[in-house]
Design a protein around this motif. Sequence first.
Motif, mmCIF file in Angstrom:
data_model
loop_
_atom_site.group_PDB
_atom_site.id
_atom_site.type_symbol
_atom_site.label_atom_id
_atom_site.label_comp_id
_atom_site.label_asym_id
_atom_site.label_seq_id
_atom_site.Cartn_x
_atom_site.Cartn_y
_atom_site.Cartn_z
ATOM 1 N N ARG A 1 0.817 -1.205 0.000
ATOM 2 C CA ARG A 1 0.000 0.000 0.000
ATOM 3 C C ARG A 1 0.858 1.265 0.000
ATOM 4 O O ARG A 1 1.928 1.290 0.580
ATOM 5 C CB ARG A 1 -0.863 0.036 1.263
ATOM 6 N N ALA A 2 0.347 2.319 -0.620
ATOM 7 C CA ALA A 2 1.101 3.569 -0.660
ATOM 8 C C ALA A 2 1.011 4.262 0.698
ATOM 9 O O ALA A 2 0.002 4.175 1.386
ATOM 10 C CB ALA A 2 0.514 4.469 -1.727
ATOM 11 N N LEU A 3 2.079 4.928 1.084
ATOM 12 C CA LEU A 3 2.015 5.770 2.275
ATOM 13 C C LEU A 3 1.167 6.960 1.871
ATOM 14 O O LEU A 3 1.351 7.516 0.801
ATOM 15 C CB LEU A 3 3.413 6.270 2.641
ATOM 16 N N ASP A 4 0.263 7.322 2.706
ATOM 17 C CA ASP A 4 -0.634 8.376 2.261
ATOM 18 C C ASP A 4 -0.988 9.243 3.455
ATOM 19 O O ASP A 4 -1.664 8.810 4.376
ATOM 20 C CB ASP A 4 -1.878 7.715 1.665
ATOM 21 N N GLU A 5 -0.507 10.457 3.432
ATOM 22 C CA GLU A 5 -0.825 11.357 4.536
ATOM 23 C C GLU A 5 -1.740 12.445 3.999
ATOM 24 O O GLU A 5 -1.436 13.082 2.986
ATOM 25 C CB GLU A 5 0.468 11.975 5.069
ATOM 26 N N ALA A 6 -2.878 12.614 4.666
ATOM 27 C CA ALA A 6 -3.800 13.647 4.207
ATOM 28 C C ALA A 6 -3.643 14.895 5.082
ATOM 29 O O ALA A 6 -3.640 14.804 6.299
ATOM 30 C CB ALA A 6 -5.221 13.121 4.293
ATOM 31 N N ILE A 7 -3.498 16.035 4.440
ATOM 32 C CA ILE A 7 -3.351 17.301 5.170
ATOM 33 C C ILE A 7 -4.404 18.285 4.668
ATOM 34 O O ILE A 7 -4.670 18.354 3.461
ATOM 35 C CB ILE A 7 -1.951 17.923 4.909
ATOM 36 N N GLU A 8 -5.005 19.032 5.615
ATOM 37 C CA GLU A 8 -6.006 20.026 5.216
ATOM 38 C C GLU A 8 -5.362 21.031 4.260
ATOM 39 O O GLU A 8 -4.206 21.426 4.456
ATOM 40 C CB GLU A 8 -6.519 20.787 6.448
ATOM 41 N N LEU A 9 -6.110 21.471 3.276
ATOM 42 C CA LEU A 9 -5.558 22.431 2.313
ATOM 43 C C LEU A 9 -5.062 23.704 3.006
ATOM 44 O O LEU A 9 -4.071 24.317 2.606
ATOM 45 C CB LEU A 9 -6.629 22.786 1.267
ATOM 46 N N ASP A 10 -5.788 24.101 4.080
ATOM 47 C CA ASP A 10 -5.433 25.357 4.753
ATOM 48 C C ASP A 10 -4.302 25.200 5.769
ATOM 49 O O ASP A 10 -3.883 26.178 6.390
ATOM 50 C CB ASP A 10 -6.668 25.916 5.488
#
Length: 529
Positions: free
Chosen positions: A201-210
Amino acid sequence: MNRLSEEVRRRRTFAIISHPDAGKTTLTEKLLLYGGAIHLAGSVKARRAERHATSDWMKMEQERGISVTSSVMQFAYQGFQINLLDTPGHADFSEDTYRTLIAADSAVMLLDNRKGVEERTRQLFEVCHRRRTPIFTFVNKCDRPGGEPLQLLDDVEKDLGLRCYPITWPISTGNTFLGVYDRLQRQVHLFERGADHGQTRALDEAIELDDPRVPELLGEDAHTRLLEEIELLEMAGTEFNTADFLAGEVSPTFFGSALTNFGVEPFLKVFLDMAPPPMPRETDVRVVEPEDPRFTGFVFKIQANMDPKHRDRIAFVRVCSGRFAAGMQVKHVRTGKQLRLAAPTQFLARDRTIIEEAWPGDVIGIHDRGTLRIGDTLSDDDDLEFGGIPRFSPEHFARINVPDPLRRKHLDEGLRQLSEEGAAQVFYADSIAGPAPIVGAVGILQFDVLLHRLEHEYNAKARLEPLSYRHARWVEGDERKIHEMASGGYGRTLVHDSKGRPLVLFDSEWTMRTTVEREKDLVFYDAAP
Ligand code: G4P
């Protein structure tokens, strides 16, 4: 909620449509990886050989135990039961692919980010569009520079008349792919190229646009570019409209890279949320609701060759309503007979397992000794029939003969069974064309399969004499007029299909078009009426 409704609600049955090389095998593998069905991607890879299917397909099939025709993969992900209907990549098996699409409730159109819509994408899209199948779009290979995304989506709309609604958007500097922006969550997913070439699986970090870190993480150029593009998308102002999506008019669109897994999981999550569960299906009598407890289903594909010596074939049945239980007695509507479905199988990639039960949206494989045909309905006890499995107009024709006249009966029997399976279409010529049957195929490779199977399963070693016809049209109207039309010029001939319906073969598009235009009293169809 009762068990049936619950099972229907969590089913998603779909197919991927694409031009060869867009990455269908790779994406399939990654979806299975996320679904936990395989642990290391790469095991589906052998199947890629099917792209190179040439006349040595039989050897391939025997040696690798793979099938050049479609199969079904079932896997679970976050409470959903997913049926991915695999379709052969090779254009020569397009009839099989078209039929498989009829068993799907939605489709994923996979595009190469440099090539956009290609010929085969267009053909397969047309089949889905005609049935108003909801379509998702996945723009693949974003790990390497491609066309301008806005331009690409514009081209899709111009080419197919399908409006794309971006759910994710690629973030890039123009040359380097940095990640995708999720418009629904307003989050940035940053791309990190793993060292294992996408096997896990890909490492995937989600960050708020702001989030204040975003400008720095993306770099000034890419950040400014992203904000501008988001604004452009917002300005376009189109709200996502579920009804248009369900009618196949608007396509939720995603960007990613199947090879590196990037963008695959965000896609899968939204896909499962938005894709329709099994929908009501029409029959000649009434609309069948999936939650109707009475079992119904139809055969959309027959695959032989599992064990040629025993003429063992598997009929693929799409369950449309009710619960299917192993050993169940069902009515075979076409013959009115009762059938016991003893040992149905379910599929995961190349493995088959015996199943105990199945629900609407599922595909079960029924062992069959020649009773079932494509399009047949199975039901609890109702005399209803599902329609809509079309036959497609063949584009290649050949007269078929056995050098040994004693084998003619074998040939006829083989042709009868193989045409029931949909392996080829068989026509019988009027006297002008001679007594030998004519076989028609959508793809030339189907002929190789046909000859091989006639020889090995029916003991009828046959040879083909190619004919120059390229198009076929079924025709209805006054019998005398039909004969006059067919004999009144070059480049056409009258034949009959196995049900005795007349059709005309034409040697060119031009002959066909001018004939159809001239013969106002006759009605022409591109598939059997
Ligand atoms: P298909 O089933 O649609 O025909 O396509 P398949 O998955 O076999 O992919 C075709 C080629 O495109 C393969 O390269 C595959 O690795 C590559 N590919 C698929 N997805 C991506 C992607 O997201 N990014 C990039 N950059 N390439 C992708 P190949 O050279 O033919 O095979 P291989 O040597 O990589 O195995």
